[in-house]
Design a protein around this motif. Structure first.
Motif, PDB file in Angstrom:
ATOM      1  N   TRP A   1      -1.883   5.843   3.479  1.00 29.12           N
ATOM      2  CA  TRP A   1      -2.159   5.604   2.074  1.00 29.12           C
ATOM      3  C   TRP A   1      -3.596   6.073   1.837  1.00 29.12           C
ATOM      4  CZ3 TRP A   1      -0.392  -0.242   1.894  1.00 29.12           C
ATOM      5  CH2 TRP A   1       0.997  -0.296   2.122  1.00 29.12           C
ATOM      6  N   TYR A   2      -3.740   7.107   1.026  1.00 27.48           N
ATOM      7  CA  TYR A   2      -5.043   7.737   0.861  1.00 27.48           C
ATOM      8  C   TYR A   2      -5.925   6.960  -0.108  1.00 27.48           C
ATOM      9  CZ  TYR A   2      -3.246  11.649   3.521  1.00 27.48           C
ATOM     10  OH  TYR A   2      -2.715  12.415   4.523  1.00 27.48           O
ATOM     11  N   ILE A   3      -7.217   6.981   0.183  1.00 27.84           N
ATOM     12  CA  ILE A   3      -8.223   6.290  -0.617  1.00 27.84           C
ATOM     13  C   ILE A   3      -9.060   7.339  -1.344  1.00 27.84           C
ATOM     14  CG2 ILE A   3     -10.173   4.695  -0.567  1.00 27.84           C
ATOM     15  CD1 ILE A   3      -9.081   3.674   2.141  1.00 27.84           C
ATOM     16  N   THR A   4      -9.313   7.132  -2.628  1.00 25.66           N
ATOM     17  CA  THR A   4     -10.137   8.076  -3.381  1.00 25.66           C
ATOM     18  C   THR A   4     -11.601   7.936  -2.972  1.00 25.66           C
ATOM     19  OG1 THR A   4     -10.646   6.588  -5.219  1.00 25.66           O
ATOM     20  CG2 THR A   4      -8.553   7.817  -5.329  1.00 25.66           C
ATOM     21  N   ASN A   5     -12.416   8.881  -3.416  1.00 27.89           N
ATOM     22  CA  ASN A   5     -13.831   8.821  -3.048  1.00 27.89           C
ATOM     23  C   ASN A   5     -14.567   7.666  -3.722  1.00 27.89           C
ATOM     24  OD1 ASN A   5     -13.774  10.029  -5.607  1.00 27.89           O
ATOM     25  ND2 ASN A   5     -15.587  11.262  -5.205  1.00 27.89           N
ATOM     26  N   THR A   6     -13.955   7.060  -4.735  1.00 28.03           N
ATOM     27  CA  THR A   6     -14.582   5.907  -5.388  1.00 28.03           C
ATOM     28  C   THR A   6     -14.348   4.613  -4.612  1.00 28.03           C
ATOM     29  OG1 THR A   6     -12.621   5.472  -6.732  1.00 28.03           O
ATOM     30  CG2 THR A   6     -14.292   6.957  -7.660  1.00 28.03           C
ATOM     31  N   GLY A   7     -13.368   4.631  -3.682  1.00 25.80           N
ATOM     32  CA  GLY A   7     -13.044   3.430  -2.929  1.00 25.80           C
ATOM     33  C   GLY A   7     -11.813   2.709  -3.458  1.00 25.80           C
ATOM     34  N   GLU A   8     -10.994   3.403  -4.242  1.00 33.33           N
ATOM     35  CA  GLU A   8      -9.758   2.834  -4.779  1.00 33.33           C
ATOM     36  C   GLU A   8      -8.561   3.569  -4.191  1.00 33.33           C
ATOM     37  OE1 GLU A   8     -10.984   1.773  -9.282  1.00 33.33           O
ATOM     38  OE2 GLU A   8     -11.604   3.746  -8.560  1.00 33.33           O
ATOM     39  N   TYR A   9      -7.402   2.921  -4.206  1.00 30.83           N
ATOM     40  CA  TYR A   9      -6.208   3.566  -3.669  1.00 30.83           C
ATOM     41  C   TYR A   9      -5.004   3.200  -4.521  1.00 30.83           C
ATOM     42  CZ  TYR A   9      -4.472  -0.871  -1.763  1.00 30.83           C
ATOM     43  OH  TYR A   9      -3.988  -2.146  -1.639  1.00 30.83           O
ATOM     44  N   ARG A  10      -4.001   4.065  -4.490  1.00 32.82           N
ATOM     45  CA  ARG A  10      -2.733   3.806  -5.183  1.00 32.82           C
ATOM     46  C   ARG A  10      -1.636   4.608  -4.501  1.00 32.82           C
ATOM     47  NH1 ARG A  10      -0.181   2.100  -9.740  1.00 32.82           N
ATOM     48  NH2 ARG A  10      -2.097   1.272 -10.673  1.00 32.82           N
ATOM     49  N   ASN A  11      -0.504   3.949  -4.258  1.00 34.06           N
ATOM     50  CA  ASN A  11       0.684   4.625  -3.729  1.00 34.06           C
ATOM     51  C   ASN A  11       1.893   4.105  -4.509  1.00 34.06           C
ATOM     52  OD1 ASN A  11       2.859   5.655  -2.263  1.00 34.06           O
ATOM     53  ND2 ASN A  11       1.760   5.537  -0.326  1.00 34.06           N
ATOM     54  N   ASN A  12       2.506   4.991  -5.282  1.00 32.58           N
ATOM     55  CA  ASN A  12       3.628   4.599  -6.129  1.00 32.58           C
ATOM     56  C   ASN A  12       4.988   4.791  -5.467  1.00 32.58           C
ATOM     57  OD1 ASN A  12       1.960   3.860  -8.296  1.00 32.58           O
ATOM     58  ND2 ASN A  12       1.909   5.950  -9.075  1.00 32.58           N
ATOM     59  N   MET A  13       4.996   5.250  -4.217  1.00 32.73           N
ATOM     60  CA  MET A  13       6.258   5.530  -3.518  1.00 32.73           C
ATOM     61  C   MET A  13       6.278   4.772  -2.191  1.00 32.73           C
ATOM     62  SD  MET A  13       7.856   7.687  -5.561  1.00 32.73           S
ATOM     63  CE  MET A  13       9.011   8.625  -4.589  1.00 32.73           C
ATOM     64  N   VAL A  14       6.455   3.465  -2.270  1.00 35.14           N
ATOM     65  CA  VAL A  14       6.421   2.603  -1.088  1.00 35.14           C
ATOM     66  C   VAL A  14       7.733   1.823  -0.998  1.00 35.14           C
ATOM     67  CG1 VAL A  14       5.153   0.753   0.082  1.00 35.14           C
ATOM     68  CG2 VAL A  14       3.930   2.368  -1.369  1.00 35.14           C
TER      69      VAL A  14
END
Length: 238
Positions: A68-81
């Motif tokens: 699950w990848y993390i953005t450079n801002t320090g947030e993450y989202r995965n809509n296909m779990v």
């Protein structure tokens, strides 16, 4: 008759194959933030080769790693779990590695913030344009006493993905400082890095917004690959 029987057998095999492959798709999503457990601030990293969440779904004899990848801002989202129970681990990042067993993702939308200990906190950061010089000032704080300082740098790029892996090659050398051997972090010291715009006319050559970011690289033993810690980015029109 033999041809008819062969045709029926082939059709049945095809139908059986389709039925086996007819798995339900992902039925969950998850999102959240990577937060400094002490300050509650986002822990940013590089978008490319930066922090990531490694997960393994339980219930398989040989579970494969998912990311699950993390953005450079320090947030993450995965809509296909898939709704399931996972083992989650963090490694080779810019904070102390750790693992969570029996991490449950329920069907539908899930929100979860991970609390971490960054190797270095960049404090009181300021990036300003003074005449033809970009000046970055800041102080540092170690996440734990054993952390030492290896390198500091102010990065520049044409968009928000700026960092150690996405940066312009600047001239002059005053935007970076390397410590060899590495040194203990002194919280009372104010660090200053600069970018001379006259020396970088061929690099920062357009009249537009440029993105700048302060990074600090720690020296820590026994934690795997260590990546840069960052201050929030600054946008300056040149």
């Amino acid at each position: 008759m033999k041809k008819i029987l062969l045709l029926v057998s082939c059709c049945l095999f095809a139908l059986t194959s389709c039925e086996v492959d007819n798995y339900d798709g992902p039925n969950a999503s998850i999102h959240g933030s990577i937060l400094d457990e002490q300050t509650g601030e986002l822990v940013g990293s590089d978008m490319e080769n930066g922090n990531a969440i490694k997960v393994r779904e339980q219930g398989f004899s040989k579970p494969a790693d998912q990311t699950w990848y993390i953005t450079n801002t320090g947030e993450y989202r995965n809509n296909m779990v898939f709704a399931a129970t996972y083992d989650v681990r963090f490694e080779n990042g810019n904070f102390y590695p750790f693992e969570i067993k029996d991490f449950v993702v329920k069907a539908g939308d899930n929100t979860y913030d991970f609390k971490v200990i960054p190797y270095i906190r960049i404090k009181n950061s300021k990036i300003e344009k003074n005449g033809n010089v970009i000046t970055a000032t800041f102080s540092l704080e170690a996440g734990k006493p054993e952390v030492k300082l290896k390198e500091i740098q102010v990065f520049a790029f044409s968009d928000m993905w700026v960092g150690n892996n996405v940066k312009l090659a600047l001239n002059g050398g005053t935007n970076k400082r390397t410590f060899s051997p590495t040194v203990a972090i002194n919280t009372t010291e104010t660090y200053t890095l600069t970018i001379d715009l006259d020396e970088n006319k061929d690099v920062l050559k357009y009249s537009k917004n440029y993105y700048f970011r302060i990074g600090a690289l720690a020296d820590v033993s026994g934690v795997g690959t260590v990546r840069y810690n960052y201050a929030p980015l600054a946008v300056i029109k040149l």
